[in-house]
Design an enzyme around this catalytic site. Structure first.
Site, short mmCIF file in Angstrom:
data_model
loop_
_atom_site.label_atom_id
_atom_site.label_comp_id
_atom_site.label_asym_id
_atom_site.label_seq_id
_atom_site.Cartn_x
_atom_site.Cartn_y
_atom_site.Cartn_z
N HIS A 1 0.96 -1.25 -0.04
CA HIS A 1 0.09 -0.08 -0.16
C HIS A 1 0.80 0.96 0.12
O HIS A 1 0.56 2.12 -0.67
CB HIS A 1 -1.03 0.09 1.17
N GLU A 2 1.75 1.29 0.77
CA GLU A 2 2.77 2.47 1.01
C GLU A 2 3.41 2.82 -0.21
O GLU A 2 3.76 3.79 -0.58
CB GLU A 2 3.62 2.26 2.24
N HIS B 1 1.71 4.55 -3.10
CA HIS B 1 1.82 6.08 -3.01
C HIS B 1 3.08 6.42 -3.65
O HIS B 1 3.16 7.62 -4.59
CB HIS B 1 1.66 6.39 -1.59
N GLU C 1 -5.75 6.98 -0.71
CA GLU C 1 -5.83 6.04 0.17
C GLU C 1 -6.62 4.89 -0.58
O GLU C 1 -6.17 3.61 -0.50
CB GLU C 1 -6.35 6.22 1.53
#
Length: 318
Positions: free
Chosen positions: A150-151, A154, A230
């Site tokens: 997930h990170e 970004h 997100e």
């Protein structure tokens, strides 16, 4: 938006991001037109104030972009670690970087009781990934991999650059509010200058009111874009690992543990809220008015979107 990676492109994010940036552009144009309309552009001192705010806002945005990694690590009290110091963490990142075909970020660990993680940096080559020891202690390898995927999404989707650009107008408006307020407080039209000073006071008041409106609109648009980011990172990370259930489990564990931390302790982490995997001050339900001010979607919304990814992967596997 993703380049040099195998992270799935998110057309929904691209459309929403483009629409939000377009709206911010319209707000900026309207802001300038309104300043001209109230006489700000023809009043020399006000024109200087506006120019100063734009330059200062641009400088702050550029500084934030180029030093976001250093600022975030210092704020989190994190320390970069080598593969020898954190073999488990480096091993997971190595696998994800190979899977996503992207450069490996620098890796840091923060000694925080709050289970969380964030990634920042102006591009993939300058990125840094930070996790807390509390997060590593609470999650198994699959869950931790989901959070890190997930990170890193970004980074792959250049979210730091996007949010920096989107924040520019809000920064300028905030600077103008402060300047106008102190201009009225210490100057205004209360001197001996007669009509000129009175006109300047009126312009400052109008400029302050206009800046407040622009800041509020920009703030809401930026928070909307942040929530889309997100959801997109959840989706991209789950598709990359192929394990949305692991990310769902991590979300539930992290959100549950954060809810047990005293509010006074959570407030110390609020400066990094927009970066975090899960917000320090989370919202429940997502239908209250306060949800529009949140940097993250509600837990329920994120879990529902991951269920959609699970169904998508199940259909592809048939």
């Amino acid at each position: 938006m993703a380049t040099r990676t195998r992270y799935a492109p998110d057309r929904g994010l691209t459309v929403r991001m483009t629409a939000t940036m377009f709206l911010l552009g319209l707000v900026f144009v309207a802001f300038i037109a309104a300043i001209i309309g109230i006489g700000g552009a023809t009043h020399a001192s006000t024109a200087v104030i506006v120019l100063f705010a734009v330059v200062l806002g641009g400088g702050a945005a550029i500084g934030s972009l180029f030093y976001s990694d250093k600022i975030a690590l210092r704020t989190a009290g994190a320390v970069e670690v080598s593969p020898q110091q954190a073999p488990r963490l480096h091993g997971i990142v190595d696998r994800l970087c190979a899977l996503a075909d992207m450069p490996k970020p620098r890796i840091a660990i923060a000694n925080s009781p709050m289970p969380n993680a964030f990634a920042t940096g102006r591009n993939a080559d300058k990125a840094v990934l930070c996790v807390t020891r509390s997060l590593m202690d609470r999650l198994n390898d699959d869950e931790l991999e989901g959070v890190i995927a997930h990170e890193m999404s970004h980074v792959a989707h250049k979210d730091v650059q996007v949010m920096t650009i989107a924040s520019f107008l809000a920064i300028v408006a905030a600077v103008l509010i402060r300047i106008s307020f102190y201009g009225e407080l210490f100057g205004g039209g209360r001197g001996r200058g007669g009509n000129n000073n009175q006109n300047a006071a009126i312009i400052l008041l109008a400029l302050m009111a206009l800046s407040i409106v622009v800041y509020a609109i920009s703030f809401l648009l930026i928070r909307l874009l942040s929530r889309y980011r997100e959801l997109s990172a959840d989706r991209s990370g789950a598709l990359l690992t192929g394990q949305p259930s692991a990310l769902k489990s991590a979300l539930q564990k992290v959100s549950g543990d954060i809810a047990k931390i005293p509010t006074r302790d959570l407030r110390t982490a609020e400066p990094l809220n927009a970066f975090f995997f899960a917000p320090a001050m989370s919202l429940r339900g997502g239908k209250s008015l306060s949800s529009i001010f949140s940097t993250h979607p509600s837990l329920e919304r994120r879990l529902a979107e991951l269920d959609k990814v699970q169904r998508q992967l199940s259909q592809q596997g048939r």
